[in-house]
Design a protein around this motif. Structure first.
Motif, PDB file in Angstrom:
ATOM      1  N   GLY A 169     112.456 -32.439  23.619  1.00 19.52           N
ATOM      2  CA  GLY A 169     112.271 -31.514  24.727  1.00 19.52           C
ATOM      3  C   GLY A 169     112.103 -32.207  26.065  1.00 19.52           C
ATOM      4  N   MET A 170     111.605 -33.439  26.071  1.00 18.15           N
ATOM      5  CA  MET A 170     111.460 -34.169  27.328  1.00 18.15           C
ATOM      6  C   MET A 170     112.819 -34.382  27.980  1.00 18.15           C
ATOM      7  SD  MET A 170     108.535 -35.162  28.655  1.00 18.15           S
ATOM      8  CE  MET A 170     109.004 -36.648  29.546  1.00 18.15           C
ATOM      9  N   GLY A 171     113.812 -34.775  27.196  1.00 12.13           N
ATOM     10  CA  GLY A 171     115.152 -34.959  27.746  1.00 12.13           C
ATOM     11  C   GLY A 171     115.707 -33.664  28.311  1.00 12.13           C
ATOM     12  N   TYR A 172     115.520 -32.576  27.564  1.00  8.00           N
ATOM     13  CA  TYR A 172     115.997 -31.274  28.039  1.00  8.00           C
ATOM     14  C   TYR A 172     115.265 -30.866  29.311  1.00  8.00           C
ATOM     15  CZ  TYR A 172     116.500 -26.233  28.388  1.00  8.00           C
ATOM     16  OH  TYR A 172     116.722 -24.976  28.862  1.00  8.00           O
ATOM     17  N   ALA A 223     106.151 -29.929  32.039  1.00 12.88           N
ATOM     18  CA  ALA A 223     106.882 -28.839  31.391  1.00 12.88           C
ATOM     19  C   ALA A 223     106.592 -28.797  29.896  1.00 12.88           C
ATOM     20  CB  ALA A 223     108.383 -29.004  31.633  1.00 12.88           C
ATOM     21  N   ILE A 224     106.584 -29.948  29.240  1.00 14.49           N
ATOM     22  CA  ILE A 224     106.296 -29.991  27.807  1.00 14.49           C
ATOM     23  C   ILE A 224     104.850 -29.585  27.547  1.00 14.49           C
ATOM     24  CG2 ILE A 224     106.021 -31.547  25.835  1.00 14.49           C
ATOM     25  CD1 ILE A 224     108.876 -30.751  26.363  1.00 14.49           C
ATOM     26  N   ALA A 225     103.935 -29.968  28.432  1.00  9.96           N
ATOM     27  CA  ALA A 225     102.531 -29.574  28.263  1.00  9.96           C
ATOM     28  C   ALA A 225     102.385 -28.060  28.324  1.00  9.96           C
ATOM     29  CB  ALA A 225     101.671 -30.240  29.334  1.00  9.96           C
ATOM     30  N   VAL A 226     103.112 -27.408  29.243  1.00 12.22           N
ATOM     31  CA  VAL A 226     103.072 -25.942  29.327  1.00 12.22           C
ATOM     32  C   VAL A 226     103.625 -25.322  28.051  1.00 12.22           C
ATOM     33  CG1 VAL A 226     104.007 -23.938  30.551  1.00 12.22           C
ATOM     34  CG2 VAL A 226     103.181 -25.915  31.846  1.00 12.22           C
ATOM     35  N   SER A 227     104.787 -25.798  27.600  1.00 10.52           N
ATOM     36  CA  SER A 227     105.398 -25.258  26.380  1.00 10.52           C
ATOM     37  C   SER A 227     104.503 -25.466  25.169  1.00 10.52           C
ATOM     38  CB  SER A 227     106.753 -25.936  26.136  1.00 10.52           C
ATOM     39  OG  SER A 227     107.625 -25.764  27.222  1.00 10.52           O
ATOM     40  N   LEU A 228     103.920 -26.637  25.077  1.00  7.77           N
ATOM     41  CA  LEU A 228     103.095 -26.990  23.917  1.00  7.77           C
ATOM     42  C   LEU A 228     101.807 -26.186  23.887  1.00  7.77           C
ATOM     43  CD1 LEU A 228     103.212 -29.171  21.609  1.00  7.77           C
ATOM     44  CD2 LEU A 228     101.755 -30.574  23.064  1.00  7.77           C
ATOM     45  N   SER A 229     101.134 -26.097  25.025  1.00  9.52           N
ATOM     46  CA  SER A 229      99.818 -25.452  25.049  1.00  9.52           C
ATOM     47  C   SER A 229      99.901 -23.943  24.831  1.00  9.52           C
ATOM     48  CB  SER A 229      99.124 -25.739  26.381  1.00  9.52           C
ATOM     49  OG  SER A 229      99.895 -25.255  27.466  1.00  9.52           O
ATOM     50  N   VAL A 230     101.044 -23.338  25.114  1.00 12.35           N
ATOM     51  CA  VAL A 230     101.202 -21.898  24.919  1.00 12.35           C
ATOM     52  C   VAL A 230     101.969 -21.590  23.633  1.00 12.35           C
ATOM     53  CG1 VAL A 230     102.102 -19.755  25.912  1.00 12.35           C
ATOM     54  CG2 VAL A 230     101.133 -21.511  27.404  1.00 12.35           C
ATOM     55  N   GLY A 231     103.062 -22.298  23.402  1.00 10.10           N
ATOM     56  CA  GLY A 231     103.916 -21.984  22.257  1.00 10.10           C
ATOM     57  C   GLY A 231     103.289 -22.274  20.912  1.00 10.10           C
ATOM     58  N   PRO A 269     111.259 -21.664  45.420  1.00 12.74           N
ATOM     59  CA  PRO A 269     111.738 -23.041  45.295  1.00 12.74           C
ATOM     60  C   PRO A 269     110.606 -24.050  45.422  1.00 12.74           C
ATOM     61  CG  PRO A 269     113.101 -21.776  46.813  1.00 12.74           C
ATOM     62  CD  PRO A 269     111.876 -20.955  46.542  1.00 12.74           C
ATOM     63  N   GLY A 270     110.705 -25.118  44.659  1.00 15.68           N
ATOM     64  CA  GLY A 270     109.701 -26.176  44.717  1.00 15.68           C
ATOM     65  C   GLY A 270     109.583 -26.895  43.390  1.00 15.68           C
ATOM     66  N   LEU A 271     109.038 -28.094  43.431  1.00 14.64           N
ATOM     67  CA  LEU A 271     108.911 -28.890  42.215  1.00 14.64           C
ATOM     68  C   LEU A 271     107.948 -28.243  41.226  1.00 14.64           C
ATOM     69  CD1 LEU A 271     109.692 -31.497  40.743  1.00 14.64           C
ATOM     70  CD2 LEU A 271     107.780 -32.631  41.890  1.00 14.64           C
ATOM     71  N   ALA A 272     106.834 -27.710  41.708  1.00 17.96           N
ATOM     72  CA  ALA A 272     105.873 -27.060  40.817  1.00 17.96           C
ATOM     73  C   ALA A 272     106.496 -25.851  40.133  1.00 17.96           C
ATOM     74  CB  ALA A 272     104.629 -26.647  41.602  1.00 17.96           C
ATOM     75  N   SER A 273     107.289 -25.090  40.859  1.00 15.74           N
ATOM     76  CA  SER A 273     107.965 -23.933  40.267  1.00 15.74           C
ATOM     77  C   SER A 273     108.931 -24.371  39.167  1.00 15.74           C
ATOM     78  CB  SER A 273     108.719 -23.153  41.347  1.00 15.74           C
ATOM     79  OG  SER A 273     107.838 -22.674  42.339  1.00 15.74           O
ATOM     80  N   ALA A 274     109.635 -25.467  39.409  1.00 18.47           N
ATOM     81  CA  ALA A 274     110.563 -25.971  38.393  1.00 18.47           C
ATOM     82  C   ALA A 274     109.813 -26.401  37.134  1.00 18.47           C
ATOM     83  CB  ALA A 274     111.364 -27.142  38.954  1.00 18.47           C
ATOM     84  N   MET A 275     108.669 -27.066  37.300  1.00 20.43           N
ATOM     85  CA  MET A 275     107.873 -27.478  36.140  1.00 20.43           C
ATOM     86  C   MET A 275     107.447 -26.270  35.311  1.00 20.43           C
ATOM     87  SD  MET A 275     105.324 -30.312  37.815  1.00 20.43           S
ATOM     88  CE  MET A 275     105.901 -31.818  38.587  1.00 20.43           C
ATOM     89  N   ILE A 276     106.930 -25.250  35.996  1.00 18.32           N
ATOM     90  CA  ILE A 276     106.452 -24.068  35.285  1.00 18.32           C
ATOM     91  C   ILE A 276     107.607 -23.330  34.636  1.00 18.32           C
ATOM     92  CG2 ILE A 276     105.298 -21.842  35.582  1.00 18.32           C
ATOM     93  CD1 ILE A 276     103.727 -23.105  37.886  1.00 18.32           C
ATOM     94  N   ALA A 277     108.733 -23.186  35.355  1.00 20.42           N
ATOM     95  CA  ALA A 277     109.881 -22.465  34.815  1.00 20.42           C
ATOM     96  C   ALA A 277     110.424 -23.155  33.567  1.00 20.42           C
ATOM     97  CB  ALA A 277     110.978 -22.361  35.882  1.00 20.42           C
ATOM     98  N   VAL A 278     110.592 -24.462  33.627  1.00 23.52           N
ATOM     99  CA  VAL A 278     111.099 -25.196  32.459  1.00 23.52           C
ATOM    100  C   VAL A 278     110.101 -25.130  31.312  1.00 23.52           C
ATOM    101  CG1 VAL A 278     111.836 -27.455  31.613  1.00 23.52           C
ATOM    102  CG2 VAL A 278     112.495 -26.708  33.898  1.00 23.52           C
TER     103      VAL A 278
END
Length: 300
Positions: A222-225, A104-112, A155-164
């Motif tokens: 952000g990791m904790g969140y 999740a942090i990698a997605v936020s970091l690489s785009v944001g 629903p799914g773990l991958a979806s949760a990673m991308i959503a977060v």
């Protein structure tokens, strides 16, 4: 001549000793909150990695013990309604939850970060449009936005990673935007323009590295969140799905047994979530104390 030599030696001995410069790593190792946080994170990280090759019981093994057995010497955290060993499942859940936070942090970091850097450097219509989009995303409650994205993705773990990860993009963009705006008028940037360097080179070689200090702190916080939000999505059935050993899934499985007295099914996964969040928050506070020039001076 001997008197002159003796005088010079005496002056050298009387001169104040130069101390070795205090590095950021040294200050971090001296920071109590950072070390406590790093210790908590290391505990869960090692626990999750160890269960990849060995655990007291397989995390999904049913009938590993009596159903709903309380904590004991044989089952440190007790067992759940399927007889699965909760100690093994909590440790295995650390690997899943930490990996979810990292993705999740990698997605936020690489785009944001690129969005914030481009908007802050070029300003004008491009920067205003990008930041207004980020402001629109920030206007939504983060958990509700993550839930909506998880529903859209399925629903799914991958979806949760991308959503977060998507939910975290605006905050990283806003932080990098502020850093870029403050750095773009600095002397070294003006000198780079004067010698004819292209904007892309100035942006990614000079501005980005100098603006990463608050980004590093935000990554730790952000990791904790991300862990908490992913667990919340799993709790309501939008993230990881049973029988996967994930902390949110375990609490969801236990909610029907709280009233009947099987407290251990909820308490131990809850402690795992709370302690991991505390660890990342303490580490983030320590990084801020060490990397912020003003706080670093007082720390030194």
């Amino acid at each position: 001549m001997p008197e002159t030599t003796t005088l010079a030696i005496a002056q050298l001995e009387a001169a104040p000793k130069r101390t070795r410069p205090t590095t950021a790593l040294t200050l971090l190792l001296r920071n109590p909150s950072a070390m406590v946080g790093a210790g908590i994170i290391l505990f869960w990280t090692l626990g999750g990695l160890i269960t990849a090759v060995w655990s007291p019981y397989p995390p999904n093994l049913t009938d590993a013990g009596p159903l709903l057995a309380p904590p004991s010497a044989e089952h440190l955290f007790g067992t759940d309604n399927y007889g699965r060993d909760l100690f093994s499942r909590v440790l295995a859940g650390a690997r899943v939850s930490l990996w979810t936070g990292v993705i999740a942090i990698a997605v936020s970091l690489s785009v944001g970060v690129p969005i914030g850097a481009i908007a802050g450097y070029f300003r004008g219509a491009v920067g205003m449009t990008l930041m207004r989009i980020m402001d629109m995303l920030l206007a939504f409650p983060s958990l509700l936005l993550a839930m909506a994205l998880a529903v859209a993705l399925g629903p799914g773990l991958a979806s949760a990673m991308i959503a977060v990860g998507i939910v975290g993009i605006p905050e990283f963009a806003r932080i990098m935007y502020g850093q870029t705006v403050s750095l773009r008028e600095r002397e070294f940037v003006e000198a780079s323009r004067a010698i004819g360097l292209k904007d892309a080179i100035i942006l990614f070689r000079h501005i980005l590295p100098n603006g990463l200090v608050p980004i590093m702190v935000r990554c730790a916080l952000g990791m904790g969140y991300a862990i908490l939000t992913a667990a919340a999505l799993s709790f309501i059935g939008l993230g990881a799905q049973p029988p996967l050993a994930e902390w949110g899934v375990m609490i969801s499985d236990a909610r029907g047994y709280i009233i009947s007295g099987e407290w251990w099914m909820t308490v131990f996964p809850g402690i795992a979530i709370a302690s991991s969040i505390l660890g990342f928050n303490l580490l983030g506070d320590g990084l801020r104390d060490v990397l912020d020039p003003r706080l670093r001076t007082s720390a030194r």
